[in-house]
Design a protein around this motif. Sequence first.
Motif, PDB file in Angstrom:
ATOM      1  N   LEU A 119       9.463  -7.138  -4.094  1.00 31.31           N
ATOM      2  CA  LEU A 119      10.000  -8.294  -4.816  1.00 31.31           C
ATOM      3  C   LEU A 119       9.375  -9.590  -4.304  1.00 31.31           C
ATOM      4  O   LEU A 119       9.080 -10.505  -5.072  1.00 31.31           O
ATOM      5  N   HIS A 120       9.182  -9.647  -2.999  1.00 29.58           N
ATOM      6  CA  HIS A 120       8.528 -10.810  -2.394  1.00 29.58           C
ATOM      7  C   HIS A 120       7.111 -10.985  -2.944  1.00 29.58           C
ATOM      8  O   HIS A 120       6.719 -12.081  -3.344  1.00 29.58           O
ATOM      9  N   CYS A 121       6.346  -9.880  -3.000  1.00 31.24           N
ATOM     10  CA  CYS A 121       4.974  -9.941  -3.524  1.00 31.24           C
ATOM     11  C   CYS A 121       4.966 -10.321  -5.003  1.00 31.24           C
ATOM     12  O   CYS A 121       4.119 -11.087  -5.454  1.00 31.24           O
ATOM     13  N   HIS A 122       5.924  -9.772  -5.753  1.00 37.64           N
ATOM     14  CA  HIS A 122       5.975 -10.038  -7.185  1.00 37.64           C
ATOM     15  C   HIS A 122       6.312 -11.501  -7.464  1.00 37.64           C
ATOM     16  O   HIS A 122       5.726 -12.131  -8.345  1.00 37.64           O
ATOM     17  N   GLN A 123       7.264 -12.054  -6.736  1.00 38.82           N
ATOM     18  CA  GLN A 123       7.621 -13.448  -6.937  1.00 38.82           C
ATOM     19  C   GLN A 123       6.441 -14.372  -6.627  1.00 38.82           C
ATOM     20  O   GLN A 123       6.157 -15.305  -7.378  1.00 38.82           O
ATOM     21  N   ALA A 124       5.730 -14.062  -5.533  1.00 36.60           N
ATOM     22  CA  ALA A 124       4.564 -14.874  -5.166  1.00 36.60           C
ATOM     23  C   ALA A 124       3.484 -14.786  -6.240  1.00 36.60           C
ATOM     24  O   ALA A 124       2.831 -15.779  -6.584  1.00 36.60           O
ATOM     25  N   LEU A 174       9.643  -0.849  -6.703  1.00 34.52           N
ATOM     26  CA  LEU A 174      10.640  -1.045  -5.655  1.00 34.52           C
ATOM     27  C   LEU A 174      10.415  -0.205  -4.407  1.00 34.52           C
ATOM     28  O   LEU A 174      11.235  -0.211  -3.504  1.00 34.52           O
ATOM     29  N   HIS A 175       9.288   0.514  -4.358  1.00 31.00           N
ATOM     30  CA  HIS A 175       8.958   1.256  -3.141  1.00 31.00           C
ATOM     31  C   HIS A 175       7.652   0.749  -2.525  1.00 31.00           C
ATOM     32  O   HIS A 175       6.998   1.483  -1.779  1.00 31.00           O
ATOM     33  N   GLN A 176       7.278  -0.481  -2.827  1.00 36.73           N
ATOM     34  CA  GLN A 176       6.119  -1.090  -2.182  1.00 36.73           C
ATOM     35  C   GLN A 176       6.524  -1.532  -0.791  1.00 36.73           C
ATOM     36  O   GLN A 176       7.409  -2.367  -0.632  1.00 36.73           O
ATOM     37  N   VAL A 177       5.879  -0.983   0.244  1.00 39.22           N
ATOM     38  CA  VAL A 177       6.286  -1.286   1.613  1.00 39.22           C
ATOM     39  C   VAL A 177       5.318  -2.214   2.334  1.00 39.22           C
ATOM     40  O   VAL A 177       5.631  -2.736   3.403  1.00 39.22           O
ATOM     41  N   GLY A 178       4.112  -2.405   1.780  1.00 39.91           N
ATOM     42  CA  GLY A 178       3.121  -3.254   2.438  1.00 39.91           C
ATOM     43  C   GLY A 178       2.201  -3.904   1.432  1.00 39.91           C
ATOM     44  O   GLY A 178       2.431  -3.866   0.229  1.00 39.91           O
ATOM     45  N   GLY A 179       1.133  -4.496   1.957  1.00 38.27           N
ATOM     46  CA  GLY A 179       0.167  -5.166   1.091  1.00 38.27           C
ATOM     47  C   GLY A 179       0.628  -6.561   0.715  1.00 38.27           C
ATOM     48  O   GLY A 179       1.745  -6.974   0.997  1.00 38.27           O
ATOM     49  N   HIS A 180      -0.257  -7.301   0.038  1.00 46.38           N
ATOM     50  CA  HIS A 180       0.111  -8.648  -0.420  1.00 46.38           C
ATOM     51  C   HIS A 180      -0.023  -8.786  -1.926  1.00 46.38           C
ATOM     52  O   HIS A 180       0.567  -9.683  -2.514  1.00 46.38           O
ATOM     53  N   LEU A 215      -5.893   1.055  19.143  1.00 43.87           N
ATOM     54  CA  LEU A 215      -5.603   2.352  18.530  1.00 43.87           C
ATOM     55  C   LEU A 215      -6.367   2.589  17.226  1.00 43.87           C
ATOM     56  O   LEU A 215      -6.460   3.723  16.755  1.00 43.87           O
ATOM     57  N   GLY A 216      -6.873   1.532  16.618  1.00 44.10           N
ATOM     58  CA  GLY A 216      -7.533   1.684  15.319  1.00 44.10           C
ATOM     59  C   GLY A 216      -6.549   1.885  14.185  1.00 44.10           C
ATOM     60  O   GLY A 216      -6.931   2.341  13.105  1.00 44.10           O
ATOM     61  N   VAL A 217      -5.292   1.526  14.395  1.00 46.42           N
ATOM     62  CA  VAL A 217      -4.255   1.675  13.379  1.00 46.42           C
ATOM     63  C   VAL A 217      -3.085   0.760  13.733  1.00 46.42           C
ATOM     64  O   VAL A 217      -2.758   0.570  14.905  1.00 46.42           O
ATOM     65  N   ARG A 218      -2.494   0.147  12.700  1.00 48.48           N
ATOM     66  CA  ARG A 218      -1.273  -0.628  12.923  1.00 48.48           C
ATOM     67  C   ARG A 218      -0.353  -0.465  11.713  1.00 48.48           C
ATOM     68  O   ARG A 218      -0.802  -0.138  10.609  1.00 48.48           O
ATOM     69  N   ILE A 219       0.923  -0.689  11.946  1.00 47.66           N
ATOM     70  CA  ILE A 219       1.920  -0.522  10.892  1.00 47.66           C
ATOM     71  C   ILE A 219       1.962  -1.764  10.013  1.00 47.66           C
ATOM     72  O   ILE A 219       2.068  -2.890  10.508  1.00 47.66           O
ATOM     73  N   CYS A 220       1.867  -1.548   8.687  1.00 39.25           N
ATOM     74  CA  CYS A 220       1.949  -2.644   7.715  1.00 39.25           C
ATOM     75  C   CYS A 220       3.274  -2.635   6.966  1.00 39.25           C
ATOM     76  O   CYS A 220       3.522  -3.525   6.163  1.00 39.25           O
ATOM     77  N   GLY A 221       4.074  -1.640   7.185  1.00 40.31           N
ATOM     78  CA  GLY A 221       5.360  -1.558   6.519  1.00 40.31           C
ATOM     79  C   GLY A 221       5.848  -0.129   6.510  1.00 40.31           C
ATOM     80  O   GLY A 221       5.048   0.811   6.601  1.00 40.31           O
ATOM     81  N   MET A 222       7.173   0.028   6.413  1.00 36.57           N
ATOM     82  CA  MET A 222       7.702   1.378   6.283  1.00 36.57           C
ATOM     83  C   MET A 222       9.119   1.336   5.746  1.00 36.57           C
ATOM     84  O   MET A 222       9.817   0.321   5.836  1.00 36.57           O
ATOM     85  N   GLN A 223       9.523   2.424   5.159  1.00 36.62           N
ATOM     86  CA  GLN A 223      10.913   2.638   4.796  1.00 36.62           C
ATOM     87  C   GLN A 223      11.248   4.085   5.120  1.00 36.62           C
ATOM     88  O   GLN A 223      10.452   4.993   4.873  1.00 36.62           O
TER      89      GLN A 223
END
Length: 389
Positions: free
Chosen positions: A171-176, A18-24, A242-250
């Motif tokens: 939860l979105h990643c898990h359902q997929a 429940l603390h997964q903020v990014g990735g697929h 910048l060589g960096v981008r945000i993929c998620g955060m909490q």
Amino acid sequence: MVVQDSMDTPGVPLEPFLHQVGGHLSVLKYDEYTVCKPLISQEQRFYESLPLAMKRFTPQYKGTITVHLRKDSRGHLSLVANPLKEIRGPFQVSTESAAVAIWQTLQQTTGSGGALPLPQWQHTQLAHSLKESPATALLMSELHLKAQVPSLVEDVNGNQTERRSFNPWGLHCHQAHLSRLCAEYPENKRHRFLLLENVVSQYKHPCILDLKMGTRQHGDDASEEKKARHMRKCARSTSACLGVRICGMQVYQTDKKHFLFKDKYYGRKLSVEGFRQALYQFLHDGTRLRMELLEPIQRQLRALLSVIRSQSSYRFYSSSLLIIYDGQETLQTPHGSNVVKVDIRMIDFAHTTYKGSWNEHTTYDGPDPGYIFGLENLIQILQDIQEGE
């Protein structure tokens, strides 16, 4: 007790992390200190040949397990882990299965693998019969809204979900993932998963920033179509400049007692100034800017930069960097000094390549310039925030 790899054993039911903020790829909770994710050979080999200097900046690798999809008589789906015999260590298997039971019910499927809404009587029955845990509470609250998780992440206007206790992205990643496994594989098919350290287990309110590092995101083995797609994403986002981008955060908001969430779609749309503001927001608890975090974060980033510069031939394509701190107020020692706990971890090495790696397409000379470029810019922006610029 570690469950052996046998079809006759009950196994360990896996909960969404429940603390997964990014990735697929779906990250799942194995126990309090361990998560698991689908095994990709290139990533496994990276962990098994990890340079010593990088170990402090990566999750501890704990081996592999087999996982299979289980469906009960009512069509409820779950993923169950059966650890292999060679896996050793004091695994503390979670006995809390309430969230798993609700998630299984949430995954009741049609022939196409899509989730069905829950009848109200079924929801009420679950609410009375299952002891409520944090994971249970989240899943219960989602049932009050909709059974389809993806709609909870971001609407067509780009509005973000911000008032839940746990990040809906996992939860979105898990359902997929469950839907894909149900559609593509037989029920008794065994899948290999990596076991990794849960790097946020020690935090009460883990504030997490997931950053996609580098100016290039596609691996050497990418198809021309995938290569072009990733190049477009980089060109249209802060990855290029910048060589960096945000993929998620909490980030925990102490004034409202809940997390604020942002996902990868938000991160892709940010300008350079928007990225700076998002970084500021990540360090703001709703009441004040956590200034005491800036120096230790920069110190660890500089240490990582030194390590990356020393790793010749490595290219960390599509990998992420996590910045983690506790949303709980800073504790004071008996001597009056503040205790600040922050953590920097590299994750996601499915497309990492290096000299001697399996199936390498190209051998590179020198350290990863894109990753270094991203780290240097990240450190500079944090320094600007610290100096009030």
